[in-house]
Design an enzyme around this catalytic site. Structure first.
Site, PDB file in Angstrom:
ATOM      1  N   GLY A 138       0.825  -1.209   0.000  1.00  0.00           N
ATOM      2  CA  GLY A 138       0.000   0.000   0.000  1.00  0.00           C
ATOM      3  C   GLY A 138       0.852   1.249   0.000  1.00  0.00           C
ATOM      4  N   TYR A 139       1.282   1.669  -1.171  1.00  0.00           N
ATOM      5  CA  TYR A 139       2.129   2.855  -1.305  1.00  0.00           C
ATOM      6  C   TYR A 139       1.389   3.975  -2.048  1.00  0.00           C
ATOM      7  CZ  TYR A 139       6.671   1.157   0.446  1.00  0.00           C
ATOM      8  OH  TYR A 139       7.713   0.732   1.228  1.00  0.00           O
ATOM      9  N   GLU A 254      12.118  -3.887  -4.279  1.00  0.00           N
ATOM     10  CA  GLU A 254      11.076  -4.066  -5.287  1.00  0.00           C
ATOM     11  C   GLU A 254      11.641  -3.881  -6.696  1.00  0.00           C
ATOM     12  OE1 GLU A 254       6.674  -2.305  -6.531  1.00  0.00           O
ATOM     13  OE2 GLU A 254       7.966  -1.146  -5.208  1.00  0.00           O
TER      14      GLU A 254
END
Length: 407
Positions: A138-139, A254
């Site tokens: 959740g960015y 990531e």
């Protein structure tokens, strides 16, 4: 398993090879085996599942080999970097199916090892190793995409818990996830210094997800909404208002993993397959057996050469990452390069198919041709996900080339 040390890797190789051969589920050896493609992500849905991937994952997790270099006290394999490299070579050589591919392994786990309390590590890391919990990220928010630090999802201290309100967007597979690691605003008077890193159970009342349909026809991303969501205070990772440091670190992991996926020629990179052979099939060969279209042949060769050079660079960066105990800003370089090459490859794939690369559905087009055109459309997101190409270029300018003052 004994600790073989760096001087006896071949002994480790032999034992690893024997163990893999003895423990690989017979069902997965059958080329016609029915496997749920989602099972590789794990999660609550697959606990106790009879799917052969779940069986394979359970056996590997018991050895700690779903995360071979993580410490044994958290369920990992405790292997050295050299031993892990040998294990990966044997897994590839034997063409063993992937048992666990998750955001918990790629992104969350490494930052928990670095920033979490001992209690948090013991609670979450073993479940990640076993694939019991599927995580999402959740960015990004509707008003804070490239400017991630501009996020507005509020997290208020209510004494015995936090109360979260706001929304996230482009949360990959949020509708399938069990937990989410999220950036939340805990101080509205500061920008970067007012962000915290929070772990939230997706079954908590007030959490809602809505899939977003993409131009390719798939819906891997979601909108995620938080309405008066109560979160235990023990779910805060790191210090209060210290989430930006963790966020940057996680983004490095990531980008490193997205780059590896794109570089493999599939996944986020669009259509898979041997581009040269596909072009030969649709365009034919000249008198010497080479692809008849010399211009297309040149561009396919150039892309293949760049990809090989890129993969060698990724391996070098990964080795440097292990030596320095974490990824560096160089991940922004490889993420940018991976996105560019993956998009070029997808465009070459569609061009190689000729008129058959125009298909969307219906008769006259094979499943592979339809996958190619949809993969080309999907590849447009390669330069957005994991940090836009523009943002990654800025990171390179600031932190690699030193052209600008650091943020």
């Amino acid at each position: 398993m004994a600790d073989f040390g760096a001087d006896n890797l071949e002994a480790f190789r032999g034992e690893a090879r024997a163990w893999l051969e003895a423990n690989y589920p017979a069902e997965l050896r059958d080329p016609n085996a029915q496997v749920d493609e989602e099972a590789v992500w794990g999660g609550r849905k697959y606990q106790g599942s009879a799917d052969p991937i779940s069986t394979w994952r359970a056996r590997l997790a018991e050895k700690g080999w779903t995360t071979p270099t993580w410490p044994k006290e958290y369920g990992g394999g405790g292997l050295s970097a050299a031993e892990a490299r040998v294990l990966n070579q044997e897994l590839a050589k034997g063409r063993y199916a992937t048992a666990l591919a998750s955001f918990g392994v790629w992104m969350l786990g490494p930052v928990l090892l670095e920033y979490a309390t001992e209690e948090q590590k013991k609670e979450h890391l073993p479940r990640i190793v076993r694939g019991e919990i599927r995580w999402c990220q959740g960015y990004s928010e509707p008003g804070a995409g490239s400017d991630l630090a501009g996020l507005a999802t509020r997290c208020e201290d209510k004494g015995d818990h936090y109360l979260v309100n706001g929304s996230k967007i482009w949360t990959s597979y949020a509708d399938q996830a069990d937990w989410i690691f999220a950036l939340v605003r805990t101080d509205t008077s500061k920008k970067h210094e007012g962000i915290s890193f929070l772990l939230i159970d997706m079954t908590t009342p007030g959490v809602e997800t809505r899939p977003i349909k993409l131009i390719s026809g798939s819906s891997p991303f979601c909108e995620t909404f938080f309405t008066d969501v109560k979160v235990p205070k023990g779910n805060l990772v790191g210090r209060l208002n210290g989430g930006w440091e963790i966020a940057k670190r996680l983004l490095q992991y990531e980008r490193q993993n997205i780059s590896g996926g794109m570089g493999s020629g599939g996944g986020a990179g669009g259509a898979a397959g041997d581009l040269g052979k596909i072009a030969l099939k649709y365009h034919g060969a000249d008198e010497s057996g080479r692809l008849a279209d010399s211009d297309l042949r040149t561009r396919i060769t150039k892309n293949r050469m760049e990809m090989q050079a890129f993969l060698q660079t990724v391996r070098r960066v990964e080795a440097e990452s292990r030596a320095s105990k974490g990824p560096s800003a160089a991940t922004s370089i490889i993420k940018y390069a991976a996105a560019t090459m993956a998009q070029e490859r997808s465009e070459l794939m569609v061009e190689a198919l000729g008129f058959q690369g125009l298909g969307w559905e219906g008769e006259g087009y094979s499943p592979e041709e339809i996958v190619a055109i949809r993969g080309w459309l999907r590849s447009k997101g390669n330069s957005i996900e994991g940090g836009t190409s523009e943002v990654n270029l800025n990171v390179v300018a600031k932190r690699v080339l030193g052209l600008l003052d650091h943020q």
